[in-house]
Design a protein around this motif. Structure first.
Motif, PDB file in Angstrom:
ATOM      1  N   CYS A   1      36.916  48.516  44.668  1.00 38.08           N
ATOM      2  CA  CYS A   1      36.282  49.825  44.819  1.00 38.08           C
ATOM      3  C   CYS A   1      35.240  50.077  43.729  1.00 38.08           C
ATOM      4  N   ALA A   2      34.409  51.071  43.954  1.00 36.37           N
ATOM      5  CA  ALA A   2      33.331  51.396  43.019  1.00 36.37           C
ATOM      6  C   ALA A   2      33.878  51.799  41.650  1.00 36.37           C
ATOM      7  N   GLY A   3      35.000  52.498  41.620  1.00 34.05           N
ATOM      8  CA  GLY A   3      35.576  52.906  40.357  1.00 34.05           C
ATOM      9  C   GLY A   3      36.012  51.716  39.517  1.00 34.05           C
ATOM     10  N   CYS A   4      36.622  50.721  40.141  1.00 35.77           N
ATOM     11  CA  CYS A   4      37.053  49.526  39.411  1.00 35.77           C
ATOM     12  C   CYS A   4      35.852  48.693  38.968  1.00 35.77           C
ATOM     13  N   LEU A   5      34.817  48.660  39.786  1.00 36.77           N
ATOM     14  CA  LEU A   5      33.614  47.937  39.375  1.00 36.77           C
ATOM     15  C   LEU A   5      32.998  48.586  38.146  1.00 36.77           C
ATOM     16  N   ASP A   6      33.000  49.911  38.105  1.00 43.44           N
ATOM     17  CA  ASP A   6      32.441  50.612  36.953  1.00 43.44           C
ATOM     18  C   ASP A   6      33.262  50.343  35.694  1.00 43.44           C
ATOM     19  N   LEU A   7      34.580  50.210  35.864  1.00 48.00           N
ATOM     20  CA  LEU A   7      35.454  49.973  34.726  1.00 48.00           C
ATOM     21  C   LEU A   7      35.430  48.523  34.251  1.00 48.00           C
ATOM     22  N   TYR A   8      35.389  47.584  35.191  1.00 48.01           N
ATOM     23  CA  TYR A   8      35.666  46.185  34.862  1.00 48.01           C
ATOM     24  C   TYR A   8      34.504  45.223  35.096  1.00 48.01           C
ATOM     25  N   ALA A   9      33.366  45.718  35.540  1.00 49.56           N
ATOM     26  CA  ALA A   9      32.253  44.801  35.815  1.00 49.56           C
ATOM     27  C   ALA A   9      30.961  45.257  35.148  1.00 49.56           C
ATOM     28  N   ARG A  10      31.085  45.847  33.980  1.00 51.66           N
ATOM     29  CA  ARG A  10      29.887  46.299  33.278  1.00 51.66           C
ATOM     30  C   ARG A  10      29.108  45.104  32.735  1.00 51.66           C
ATOM     31  N   PRO A  11      27.777  45.153  32.770  1.00 52.30           N
ATOM     32  CA  PRO A  11      26.970  44.036  32.248  1.00 52.30           C
ATOM     33  C   PRO A  11      27.235  43.817  30.763  1.00 52.30           C
ATOM     34  N   GLN A  12      27.204  42.544  30.356  1.00 56.81           N
ATOM     35  CA  GLN A  12      27.439  42.166  28.973  1.00 56.81           C
ATOM     36  C   GLN A  12      26.288  41.302  28.475  1.00 56.81           C
ATOM     37  N   PRO A  13      25.884  41.472  27.200  1.00 55.81           N
ATOM     38  CA  PRO A  13      24.896  40.535  26.642  1.00 55.81           C
ATOM     39  C   PRO A  13      25.532  39.156  26.507  1.00 55.81           C
ATOM     40  N   ARG A  14      24.815  38.124  26.956  1.00 55.91           N
ATOM     41  CA  ARG A  14      25.382  36.776  26.983  1.00 55.91           C
ATOM     42  C   ARG A  14      24.394  35.745  26.449  1.00 55.91           C
ATOM     43  N   CYS A  15      24.965  34.648  25.958  1.00 53.67           N
ATOM     44  CA  CYS A  15      24.167  33.526  25.487  1.00 53.67           C
ATOM     45  C   CYS A  15      23.352  32.966  26.641  1.00 53.67           C
ATOM     46  N   TRP A  16      22.106  32.656  26.362  1.00 49.68           N
ATOM     47  CA  TRP A  16      21.170  32.174  27.375  1.00 49.68           C
ATOM     48  C   TRP A  16      21.619  30.858  28.002  1.00 49.68           C
TER      49      TRP A  16
ATOM     50  N   ALA B   1      22.339  29.812  31.795  1.00 43.19           N
ATOM     51  CA  ALA B   1      23.705  30.019  32.269  1.00 43.19           C
ATOM     52  C   ALA B   1      23.887  31.503  32.532  1.00 43.19           C
ATOM     53  N   VAL B   2      24.424  31.830  33.695  1.00 45.64           N
ATOM     54  CA  VAL B   2      24.635  33.224  34.084  1.00 45.64           C
ATOM     55  C   VAL B   2      26.085  33.388  34.527  1.00 45.64           C
ATOM     56  N   ALA B   3      26.773  34.365  33.958  1.00 45.54           N
ATOM     57  CA  ALA B   3      28.139  34.697  34.353  1.00 45.54           C
ATOM     58  C   ALA B   3      28.183  36.149  34.806  1.00 45.54           C
ATOM     59  N   ALA B   4      28.937  36.411  35.850  1.00 41.58           N
ATOM     60  CA  ALA B   4      28.988  37.759  36.399  1.00 41.58           C
ATOM     61  C   ALA B   4      29.902  38.676  35.597  1.00 41.58           C
ATOM     62  N   VAL B   5      31.080  38.176  35.216  1.00 39.93           N
ATOM     63  CA  VAL B   5      32.088  39.014  34.556  1.00 39.93           C
ATOM     64  C   VAL B   5      32.818  38.189  33.509  1.00 39.93           C
ATOM     65  N   ASP B   6      33.587  38.871  32.672  1.00 39.18           N
ATOM     66  CA  ASP B   6      34.484  38.199  31.737  1.00 39.18           C
ATOM     67  C   ASP B   6      35.749  37.760  32.483  1.00 39.18           C
ATOM     68  N   TYR B   7      36.315  36.647  32.048  1.00 40.91           N
ATOM     69  CA  TYR B   7      37.560  36.166  32.661  1.00 40.91           C
ATOM     70  C   TYR B   7      38.731  36.919  32.032  1.00 40.91           C
ATOM     71  N   ARG B   8      38.945  38.108  32.510  1.00 41.78           N
ATOM     72  CA  ARG B   8      40.042  38.958  32.059  1.00 41.78           C
ATOM     73  C   ARG B   8      40.380  39.891  33.212  1.00 41.78           C
ATOM     74  N   PHE B   9      41.384  40.752  33.007  1.00 42.77           N
ATOM     75  CA  PHE B   9      41.795  41.665  34.061  1.00 42.77           C
ATOM     76  C   PHE B   9      40.603  42.491  34.545  1.00 42.77           C
ATOM     77  N   PRO B  10      40.466  42.617  35.874  1.00 44.48           N
ATOM     78  CA  PRO B  10      41.290  42.082  36.960  1.00 44.48           C
ATOM     79  C   PRO B  10      40.787  40.750  37.521  1.00 44.48           C
TER      80      PRO B  10
ATOM     81  N   GLU C   1      33.419  37.815  49.191  1.00 42.46           N
ATOM     82  CA  GLU C   1      32.234  38.676  49.202  1.00 42.46           C
ATOM     83  C   GLU C   1      32.144  39.535  47.948  1.00 42.46           C
ATOM     84  N   SER C   2      33.264  40.069  47.491  1.00 41.07           N
ATOM     85  CA  SER C   2      33.236  40.871  46.257  1.00 41.07           C
ATOM     86  C   SER C   2      32.840  40.020  45.060  1.00 41.07           C
ATOM     87  N   LEU C   3      33.345  38.788  44.997  1.00 32.55           N
ATOM     88  CA  LEU C   3      32.985  37.888  43.901  1.00 32.55           C
ATOM     89  C   LEU C   3      31.498  37.540  43.957  1.00 32.55           C
TER      90      LEU C   3
END
Length: 248
Positions: free
Chosen positions: A37-52, A83-92, A110-112
């Motif tokens: 859901c949109a609420g979980c995406l806002d909580l757990y999928a925020r963009p992060q600065p990452r190594c190029w 290198a591009v990663a969508a999320v951190d490997y943590r909950f959820p 599809e969500s991934l």
């Protein structure tokens, strides 16, 4: 002749029911028309600065650099242009990826992919000529029933109009799982494991390739594959992954 990954089996009905009920968020179980859901995406999928070049999470203060890199990549540059990663490997995401990888939870695909597509667009990652999944050994294919990375790659390639062929990269020998190995041991564990299909190497020569995997830990698997591709005449290699673990 190269072995084609089998078509992904459909999850058993009881498995689908146990994993999530239709119309519910796979994380919080709130009613939702999306798998996450949109609420979980806002909580757990925020963009992060990452190594190029390895997608490790960086301190916010480095975001002003054009191509920020972590200390490890500055000291020992990997064979990746990006290198591009969508999320951190943590909950959820750790649990969801485990379900997708080992329990045939294809309804999560599809969500991934939406998370990865958003990360690629935000990063401005250049479009490659080929999108290739990390290949599995024959033993691992029999064990899992399908290559989870290829399931992601072929769906994303179709969306973005990229070429995707599971027969171009080979895993020429079965190696031990990387989990639990130290960094040096991981590099040795994948050395000589991969190859380009020799009868089709000309198709890759002079092209740009993006490698897709579900999780990037130390990066040694993707680095080894990148070296194999560059030795085969590929111009540039990127790594696109759903999740990145914390740097070792």
């Amino acid at each position: 002749m190269s072995r084609q990954p089998p078509t992904a089996p459909r999850p058993a009905l009881i498995g689908k029911v146990l994993m999530r009920c239709a119309g519910q968020c796979a994380v919080c179980r709130a009613w939702s028309d999306r798998t996450v859901c949109a609420g979980c995406l806002d909580l757990y999928a925020r963009p992060q600065p990452r190594c190029w070049t390895c997608a490790a999470k960086l301190p916010p203060g480095l975001t002003g650099h054009a191509r920020p890199q972590c200390g490890r990549c500055l000291a020992d540059p990997p064979p990746l242009d990006r290198a591009v990663a969508a999320v951190d490997y943590r909950f959820p995401w750790d649990g969801l990826l485990q379900q997708f990888k080992y329990r045939q939870a294809l309804d999560l695909r599809e969500s991934l992919l939406e998370r990865l597509a958003s990360a690629l667009d935000a990063a401005g990652a250049p479009e490659p000529d080929w999108l290739l999944a990390v290949p599995l050994s024959a033993e691992r294919l029999r064990e899992r029933g399908y290559n989870q990375s290829h399931e992601l790659a072929r769906a994303l390639a179709r969306r973005r109009g990229l070429r995707c062929d599971p027969g171009l990269l080979l895993r020429v020998r079965h190696n031990a799982p990387q989990a639990g190995l130290k960094l040096d041991a991981r590099a040795a564990n994948v050395r000589g494991v991969f190859a380009v299909e020799p009868l089709r190497a000309a198709q890759l020569r002079g092209t740009r390739v993006a490698l897709l995997d579900d999780v990037m830990t130390s990066g040694t698997t993707l680095f080894e594959l990148a070296r194999v591709l560059l030795d085969a005449g590929v111009m540039s290699v990127q790594a696109w992954v759903i999740a990145r673990t914390p740097a070792d």
